[in-house]
Design a protein around this motif. Sequence first.
Motif, short mmCIF file in Angstrom:
data_model
loop_
_atom_site.label_atom_id
_atom_site.label_comp_id
_atom_site.label_asym_id
_atom_site.label_seq_id
_atom_site.Cartn_x
_atom_site.Cartn_y
_atom_site.Cartn_z
N GLY A 84 -51.47 -21.54 -4.08
CA GLY A 84 -51.39 -22.92 -3.60
C GLY A 84 -51.84 -23.07 -2.14
O GLY A 84 -51.93 -24.19 -1.64
N LEU A 85 -52.11 -21.95 -1.48
CA LEU A 85 -52.55 -22.03 -0.07
C LEU A 85 -53.88 -22.77 0.07
O LEU A 85 -54.24 -23.20 1.16
CB LEU A 85 -52.70 -20.63 0.52
CG LEU A 85 -51.47 -20.01 1.20
CD1 LEU A 85 -51.84 -18.67 1.81
CD2 LEU A 85 -50.91 -20.94 2.27
N ILE A 86 -54.61 -22.90 -1.03
CA ILE A 86 -55.90 -23.60 -0.98
C ILE A 86 -55.69 -25.08 -0.58
O ILE A 86 -56.61 -25.70 -0.07
CB ILE A 86 -56.65 -23.52 -2.34
CG1 ILE A 86 -58.11 -24.00 -2.20
CG2 ILE A 86 -55.94 -24.33 -3.42
CD1 ILE A 86 -59.00 -23.12 -1.41
N ILE A 87 -54.46 -25.59 -0.77
CA ILE A 87 -54.22 -27.00 -0.40
C ILE A 87 -54.30 -27.18 1.12
O ILE A 87 -55.14 -27.97 1.58
CB ILE A 87 -52.85 -27.49 -0.95
CG1 ILE A 87 -52.74 -27.22 -2.45
CG2 ILE A 87 -52.61 -28.96 -0.59
CD1 ILE A 87 -53.26 -28.28 -3.37
N PRO A 88 -53.49 -26.48 1.92
CA PRO A 88 -53.67 -26.62 3.38
C PRO A 88 -55.04 -26.12 3.85
O PRO A 88 -55.63 -26.70 4.77
CB PRO A 88 -52.54 -25.78 3.98
CG PRO A 88 -52.05 -24.90 2.88
CD PRO A 88 -52.32 -25.63 1.60
N ILE A 89 -55.56 -25.07 3.23
CA ILE A 89 -56.89 -24.57 3.63
C ILE A 89 -57.94 -25.64 3.37
O ILE A 89 -58.78 -25.95 4.22
CB ILE A 89 -57.24 -23.25 2.89
CG1 ILE A 89 -56.33 -22.10 3.36
CG2 ILE A 89 -58.71 -22.88 3.10
CD1 ILE A 89 -56.50 -20.81 2.57
N GLY A 90 -57.90 -26.22 2.18
CA GLY A 90 -58.88 -27.24 1.79
C GLY A 90 -58.82 -28.46 2.69
O GLY A 90 -59.84 -29.09 2.98
N GLU A 91 -57.61 -28.80 3.12
CA GLU A 91 -57.44 -29.95 4.01
C GLU A 91 -58.13 -29.67 5.35
O GLU A 91 -58.83 -30.52 5.90
CB GLU A 91 -55.95 -30.21 4.21
CG GLU A 91 -55.65 -31.48 4.96
CD GLU A 91 -54.16 -31.81 4.98
OE1 GLU A 91 -53.40 -31.28 4.13
OE2 GLU A 91 -53.76 -32.57 5.88
N ARG A 92 -57.94 -28.45 5.85
CA ARG A 92 -58.59 -28.06 7.11
C ARG A 92 -60.11 -28.05 6.96
O ARG A 92 -60.83 -28.46 7.87
CB ARG A 92 -58.12 -26.68 7.52
CG ARG A 92 -57.04 -26.69 8.58
CD ARG A 92 -56.79 -25.27 9.06
NE ARG A 92 -57.97 -24.72 9.75
CZ ARG A 92 -58.16 -24.78 11.06
NH1 ARG A 92 -57.26 -25.34 11.82
NH2 ARG A 92 -59.24 -24.27 11.61
N VAL A 93 -60.58 -27.56 5.83
CA VAL A 93 -62.02 -27.53 5.58
C VAL A 93 -62.59 -28.94 5.65
O VAL A 93 -63.62 -29.18 6.31
CB VAL A 93 -62.33 -26.87 4.21
CG1 VAL A 93 -63.77 -27.13 3.79
CG2 VAL A 93 -62.03 -25.37 4.26
#
Length: 275
Positions: A84-93
């Motif tokens: 689920g870390l892709i959620i904060p990562i994706g937001e930063r991207v």
Amino acid sequence: AKADGRNGFAIFDAGMLVQATARQQIDAELRRAIAEDELVLYFQPQIAAQTRRMSGAEALLRWHHPGRGIIPPSEFIPIAEETGLIIPIGERVLRCACAAATGWPADTKVAVNLSPVQFRSGALFDTIVRALSESGLPPHRLEVEITESVLLESAASNLDLIKRLRELGISVALDDFGTGYASLSYLMKFPFDTLKIDKYFTMNLMKRKDCEAIVASVIALAGGIGITTVAEGVETEEHFAFLKSAGIDYCQGYLFGRPMPPSELRFDPAARASA
Ligand code: C2E
Ligand code: CA
Ligand code: CA
Ligand code: CA
């Protein structure tokens, strides 16, 4: 080595344990990487086939690991998707990509990859709108790239989200076309602006006649229903010449530039040639 019947069970278990431990380690490392700002965006040029001018760039993640150097996304995105870390990562991207593109010429776009996991979060629409408003980037300068898996699972709600993004003026690209089940009928059923022909097909041009025929007809059919085409993995002038004569709109690949830090992007073709 082949495990015998007696030990097979134990060996299997040990392998699973090693894998699970490795995943946990990467997950912990990733959390640290986010906190320490080690995940950075590179950008790969996309060029208009007719003019060879840069029309935009795709944002691609890199992990600048202090001990292991640059780690490619294939090694950490699948794990970030599982945890689920892709959620904060994706937001930063999204935030970083939009912010970077505000410094580019006004007729260029930035393309951002979205994971199917981000669609499941329920917050994706708001995240995208916030990234645009915080950066001041006009919606028509953002393209989101999705894969067909987004349409296979919870198709109705994801389709609704895609429609709302397009109503804002954001364009939607179907990534990796040709590698899965998505057929040309998808393009009529789902509202895409752009189709990205997977690099597998591009890289087999000149090697396989069937690839040439498939690529040429995909470009012709997509063009016929008003969908923009992008070829990825364009590495040679021969590939480019074939794609251009088949009517491709845009190209992306090592021939025009590898993914690079934003400071190295050159939008002016003369500047790029002499760089
Ligand atoms: P993708 O979206 O299909 O991105 C294209 C990949 O092809 C990139 O690999 C790019 O470096 C590579 N490529 C481009 N031109 C050429 C070429 O001429 N030859 C060859 N051999 N390769 C070329 P990369 O950067 O390693 O990214 C791999 C995948 O990781 C991406 O595939 C995408 O699925 C995922 N990814 C990268 N950044 C993000 C991100 O911010 N969010 C999400 N959700 N996924 C990302
Ligand atoms: Ca992509
Ligand atoms: Ca792709
Ligand atoms: Ca891919």
